[in-house]
Write an enzyme that holds these catalytic residues in place. Structure first.
Site, PDB file in Angstrom:
ATOM      1  N   LYS A  11       0.835  -1.200   0.000  1.00 19.22           N
ATOM      2  CA  LYS A  11       0.000   0.000   0.000  1.00 19.22           C
ATOM      3  C   LYS A  11       0.876   1.260   0.000  1.00 19.22           C
ATOM      4  O   LYS A  11       2.098   1.168   0.199  1.00 19.22           O
ATOM      5  CB  LYS A  11      -0.925  -0.046   1.230  1.00 19.22           C
ATOM      6  N   TYR A  51     -12.147  -2.965  -3.268  1.00 22.86           N
ATOM      7  CA  TYR A  51     -12.696  -3.075  -1.905  1.00 22.86           C
ATOM      8  C   TYR A  51     -14.224  -3.066  -1.908  1.00 22.86           C
ATOM      9  O   TYR A  51     -14.835  -2.623  -0.927  1.00 22.86           O
ATOM     10  CB  TYR A  51     -12.162  -1.924  -1.048  1.00 22.86           C
ATOM     11  N   PHE A  59     -15.420   3.017   7.685  1.00 27.02           N
ATOM     12  CA  PHE A  59     -14.045   3.413   7.379  1.00 27.02           C
ATOM     13  C   PHE A  59     -13.745   3.441   5.882  1.00 27.02           C
ATOM     14  O   PHE A  59     -12.629   3.787   5.479  1.00 27.02           O
ATOM     15  CB  PHE A  59     -13.048   2.490   8.108  1.00 27.02           C
ATOM     16  N   ARG A  87      -1.534 -14.688   3.836  1.00 28.76           N
ATOM     17  CA  ARG A  87      -2.164 -13.881   4.897  1.00 28.76           C
ATOM     18  C   ARG A  87      -1.482 -14.103   6.238  1.00 28.76           C
ATOM     19  O   ARG A  87      -1.419 -13.203   7.059  1.00 28.76           O
ATOM     20  CB  ARG A  87      -3.671 -14.162   4.969  1.00 28.76           C
ATOM     21  N   THR A  93      -5.324  -8.078  10.389  1.00 29.84           N
ATOM     22  CA  THR A  93      -5.691  -6.792   9.790  1.00 29.84           C
ATOM     23  C   THR A  93      -5.151  -5.633  10.636  1.00 29.84           C
ATOM     24  O   THR A  93      -4.632  -4.651  10.095  1.00 29.84           O
ATOM     25  CB  THR A  93      -7.230  -6.691   9.665  1.00 29.84           C
ATOM     26  N   ARG A 104       2.848  -7.067   9.063  1.00 26.64           N
ATOM     27  CA  ARG A 104       2.135  -6.010   9.803  1.00 26.64           C
ATOM     28  C   ARG A 104       2.611  -5.951  11.248  1.00 26.64           C
ATOM     29  O   ARG A 104       2.697  -4.872  11.840  1.00 26.64           O
ATOM     30  CB  ARG A 104       0.624  -6.251   9.726  1.00 26.64           C
ATOM     31  N   ASN A 114      -1.800  -0.284   7.349  1.00 26.04           N
ATOM     32  CA  ASN A 114      -1.284  -1.634   7.605  1.00 26.04           C
ATOM     33  C   ASN A 114      -0.434  -2.227   6.481  1.00 26.04           C
ATOM     34  O   ASN A 114      -0.284  -3.441   6.374  1.00 26.04           O
ATOM     35  CB  ASN A 114      -2.409  -2.576   8.063  1.00 26.04           C
ATOM     36  N   HIS A 117      -1.621  -5.500   1.372  1.00 25.21           N
ATOM     37  CA  HIS A 117      -2.861  -6.248   1.138  1.00 25.21           C
ATOM     38  C   HIS A 117      -2.532  -7.674   0.706  1.00 25.21           C
ATOM     39  O   HIS A 117      -1.558  -7.899   0.002  1.00 25.21           O
ATOM     40  CB  HIS A 117      -3.670  -5.561   0.020  1.00 25.21           C
ATOM     41  N   GLU A 128      -9.190 -10.291  -8.043  1.00 21.71           N
ATOM     42  CA  GLU A 128      -8.281  -9.153  -7.890  1.00 21.71           C
ATOM     43  C   GLU A 128      -7.182  -9.168  -8.955  1.00 21.71           C
ATOM     44  O   GLU A 128      -6.788  -8.115  -9.469  1.00 21.71           O
ATOM     45  CB  GLU A 128      -7.675  -9.177  -6.472  1.00 21.71           C
TER      46      GLU A 128
HETATM   47  P1  DAT Z   1      -7.520  -7.275   5.332  1.00 18.74           P
HETATM   48  O1  DAT Z   1      -6.746  -6.195   4.639  1.00 18.74           O
HETATM   49  O2  DAT Z   1      -6.756  -7.853   6.496  1.00 18.74           O
HETATM   50  O3  DAT Z   1      -8.038  -8.335   4.397  1.00 18.74           O
HETATM   51  P2  DAT Z   1     -10.219  -6.190   5.335  1.00 18.74           P
HETATM   52  O4  DAT Z   1     -10.338  -6.754   3.965  1.00 18.74           O
HETATM   53  O5  DAT Z   1     -11.266  -6.530   6.330  1.00 18.74           O
HETATM   54  O6  DAT Z   1      -8.804  -6.580   5.993  1.00 18.74           O
HETATM   55  O7  DAT Z   1     -10.136  -4.596   5.251  1.00 18.74           O
HETATM   56  C1  DAT Z   1      -9.434  -3.989   4.198  1.00 18.74           C
HETATM   57  C2  DAT Z   1      -8.650  -2.834   4.756  1.00 18.74           C
HETATM   58  O8  DAT Z   1      -9.540  -1.878   5.314  1.00 18.74           O
HETATM   59  C3  DAT Z   1      -7.697  -3.214   5.892  1.00 18.74           C
HETATM   60  O9  DAT Z   1      -6.470  -3.725   5.421  1.00 18.74           O
HETATM   61  C4  DAT Z   1      -7.554  -1.910   6.592  1.00 18.74           C
HETATM   62  C5  DAT Z   1      -8.928  -1.285   6.447  1.00 18.74           C
HETATM   63  N1  DAT Z   1      -9.743  -1.579   7.626  1.00 18.74           N
HETATM   64  C6  DAT Z   1     -10.295  -2.754   7.965  1.00 18.74           C
HETATM   65  N2  DAT Z   1     -10.965  -2.675   9.124  1.00 18.74           N
HETATM   66  C7  DAT Z   1     -10.819  -1.402   9.535  1.00 18.74           C
HETATM   67  C8  DAT Z   1     -11.263  -0.670  10.678  1.00 18.74           C
HETATM   68  N3  DAT Z   1     -12.006  -1.238  11.622  1.00 18.74           N
HETATM   69  N4  DAT Z   1     -10.891   0.643  10.762  1.00 18.74           N
HETATM   70  C9  DAT Z   1     -10.147   1.223   9.808  1.00 18.74           C
HETATM   71  N5  DAT Z   1      -9.694   0.597   8.708  1.00 18.74           N
HETATM   72  C10 DAT Z   1     -10.031  -0.703   8.581  1.00 18.74           C
HETATM   73 MG    MG Z   2      -9.361  -8.102   2.799  1.00 22.49          MG
END
Ligand code: DAT
Ligand code: MG
Length: 151
Positions: A11, A51, A59, A87, A93, A104, A114, A117, A128
């Site tokens: 990212k 996303y 968020f 992962r 996350t 991370r 973080n 991805h 993707e």
């Molecule tokens: P991951 O990236 O671990 O697959 P995700 O797909 O649930 O997690 O979310 C995508 C991204 O969105 C994640 O890397 C960071 C952001 N994100 C997720 N949960 C969040 C939260 N509670 N507050 C802020 N950003 C968040």
């Molecule tokens: Mg995800």
């Protein structure tokens, strides 16, 4: 012969902090094979599609803004169980909940910064990969090393 692929993306924070090489190294060290690599400034539309499952989350706008802050480095990797293990290499996350030794866990603090991805299922990985590499991905054979990594 493993055919599972995943989409890994450094990212904007990870790119600007100079962590691309570190992240590539962890997947290479594990024994996985890179199939594609690109630096790209994503559009808002591309990120919203990437996303799409999170559209309704509070968020979401902040996530898109952060992801637009600079170029990302997207990669396709292939190998046995790579989605799940990829992962695991990333960590949780939330970086503060991630074990040391994970990307991370070693490099991040806030969930909204973080670093990297990783696809969460083989089906999402293929979705993707098509989204970020619409012209397809080269497949090459790692003939000599393959037998040193897989039995
Ligand atoms: P991951 O990236 O671990 O697959 P995700 O797909 O649930 O997690 O979310 C995508 C991204 O969105 C994640 O890397 C960071 C952001 N994100 C997720 N949960 C969040 C939260 N509670 N507050 C802020 N950003 C968040
Ligand atoms: Mg995800």
């Amino acid at each position: 012969m493993a055919t599972e692929r995943t989409y890994i993306m450094v990212k904007p924070d990870g790119v600007e902090r100079g962590l691309v090489g570190e992240i590539v190294k962890r997947f290479e060290n594990k024994g996985y094979q890179m199939l594609a690599l690109q630096m790209i400034q994503p559009t808002k539309a591309l990120l919203e599609e990437h996303y799409t499952d999170l559209k309704e989350k509070p968020f979401f706008p902040g996530l898109i803004k952060y992801m637009l802050a600079g170029p990302v480095v997207g990669m396709v990797w292939i190998g046995k169980d790579i989605v799940k293990v990829g992962r695991r290499l990333l960590g949780e996350t939330n970086p503060l909940a991630s074990n040391p030794g994970t990307i991370r866990g070693d490099f991040g603090i806030d969930v909204g910064r973080n670093i990297c991805h990783g696809s969460d299922s083989p089906a999402n990985a293929e979705r993707e990969i098509s989204l970020w590499f619409p012209n397809g991905v080269v497949h090459w054979n790692r003939a000599h090393v393959q037998n040193l990594i897989y039995e």
